[in-house]
Design a protein around this motif. Structure first.
Motif, PDB file in Angstrom:
ATOM      1  N   UNK A   1      18.382   4.380   6.058  1.00 33.58           N
ATOM      2  CA  UNK A   1      17.336   4.561   6.642  1.00 33.58           C
ATOM      3  C   UNK A   1      16.532   4.526   8.096  1.00 33.58           C
ATOM      4  N   UNK A   2      16.975   3.219   8.345  1.00 28.76           N
ATOM      5  CA  UNK A   2      16.385   2.787   9.515  1.00 28.76           C
ATOM      6  C   UNK A   2      17.228   3.557  10.416  1.00 28.76           C
ATOM      7  N   UNK A   3      18.480   3.605   9.530  1.00 29.24           N
ATOM      8  CA  UNK A   3      19.435   4.357  11.609  1.00 29.24           C
ATOM      9  C   UNK A   3      19.938   6.116  10.609  1.00 29.24           C
TER      10      UNK A   3
ATOM     11  N   UNK B   1       0.769  -1.274   0.736  1.00 28.98           N
ATOM     12  CA  UNK B   1      -0.010  -0.430   0.103  1.00 28.98           C
ATOM     13  C   UNK B   1       0.813   1.448  -0.389  1.00 28.98           C
ATOM     14  N   UNK B   2       1.887   0.991   0.957  1.00 26.09           N
ATOM     15  CA  UNK B   2       3.194   2.293   0.498  1.00 26.09           C
ATOM     16  C   UNK B   2       3.491   2.789  -1.107  1.00 26.09           C
TER      17      UNK B   2
ATOM     18  N   UNK C   1       7.687   6.746  -0.547  1.00 30.83           N
ATOM     19  CA  UNK C   1       8.845   5.964   0.029  1.00 30.83           C
ATOM     20  C   UNK C   1       9.442   5.595   0.466  1.00 30.83           C
ATOM     21  N   UNK C   2       9.881   6.658   1.330  1.00 35.94           N
ATOM     22  CA  UNK C   2      10.491   6.746   2.683  1.00 35.94           C
ATOM     23  C   UNK C   2       9.929   5.528   3.451  1.00 35.94           C
ATOM     24  N   UNK C   3       8.724   5.280   3.720  1.00 31.98           N
ATOM     25  CA  UNK C   3       7.878   4.156   4.360  1.00 31.98           C
ATOM     26  C   UNK C   3       7.902   3.033   4.443  1.00 31.98           C
ATOM     27  N   UNK C   4       7.825   3.233   2.029  1.00 30.48           N
ATOM     28  CA  UNK C   4       8.175   1.632   1.768  1.00 30.48           C
ATOM     29  C   UNK C   4       9.433   1.320   1.757  1.00 30.48           C
TER      30      UNK C   4
END
Length: 213
Positions: A134-136, A44-45, A51-54
């Motif tokens: 991204x996660x960090x 859904x993202x 894009x960041x959420x994906x």
């Protein structure tokens, strides 16, 4: 902002992007059934071009996938009586649930859950660039290949036709970092998700094959 603007935007993106991810909504899991709701959210993202959420959700899928692959390899995929779940899963849970991504990659390769090529990609590209970037929130990973200086021009209201050339480092200036990271995410989010999901499929098939031998 008016609700109707959101509604129109959502419908437009749904019409434009649904076929890109329809496969993932209908996928029939062989082993990793627990990923269905998470993959549903990631897809859904993609539809909504978040894009960041994906990318960050795909990072979660990847890290969880490698740990569950190790746990599943340890216990097998044949039916386990419910009353034995605690005793069967306790040891592999304690062994694998808290390990870091690097160790997960190494152990999955050792257990033949991933190939040498996949291991290399996960270490050199995914771990450093996608996960850490991204996660960090480590922008230096994403912007490493940019030049240290870019030439820009600055004007003033008093002399709008007079432009002064200035040099800026896009690697360290937050607004410039944000622009480059947004562009990177837009270009790479969907393909990254597809890569990780293909890895999920391949690991599922390998576990099924191992368990049938």
């Amino acid at each position: 902002m008016e609700q109707q603007l959101f509604r129109d935007d959502f419908i437009s993106k749904l019409d434009e992007n649904f076929t890109e991810v329809n496969y993932y909504f209908d996928y029939r899991y062989k082993v990793f059934f627990a990923f269905s709701p998470i993959v549903f959210q990631a897809a859904k993202c993609i539809i909504l071009e978040l894009h960041f959420a994906t990318i960050t959700l795909t990072n979660h899928i990847l890290e969880r996938l490698l740990k569950l692959a190790l746990i599943t390899k340890a216990v097998g995929i044949k039916g386990i009586p419910t009353e034995k779940w605690n005793s069967v899963f306790l040891e592999p849970h304690q062994k694998y649930s808290s390990i870091n991504l690097g160790n997960s990659i190494e152990l999955c390769r050792k257990e033949n859950l991933i190939t040498e090529s996949e291991k290399d990609t996960l270490f050199t590209t995914v771990r450093e660039l996608m996960r850490n970037g991204f996660s960090h929130a480590d922008a230096t990973k994403i912007l490493a290949n940019l030049p240290d200086k870019v030439q820009m021009f600055q004007g003033t209201l008093n002399e709008p036709t007079k432009l002064e050339e200035i040099s800026m480092n896009p690697k360290v200036i937050p607004p410039l970092q944000a622009l480059h990271m947004e562009n990177f995410a837009k270009l790479n989010a969907t393909n990254y998700f597809k890569y990780v999901f293909k890895l999920l499929e391949d690991i599922e098939n390998r576990i099924v094959q191992m368990d049938s031998n």
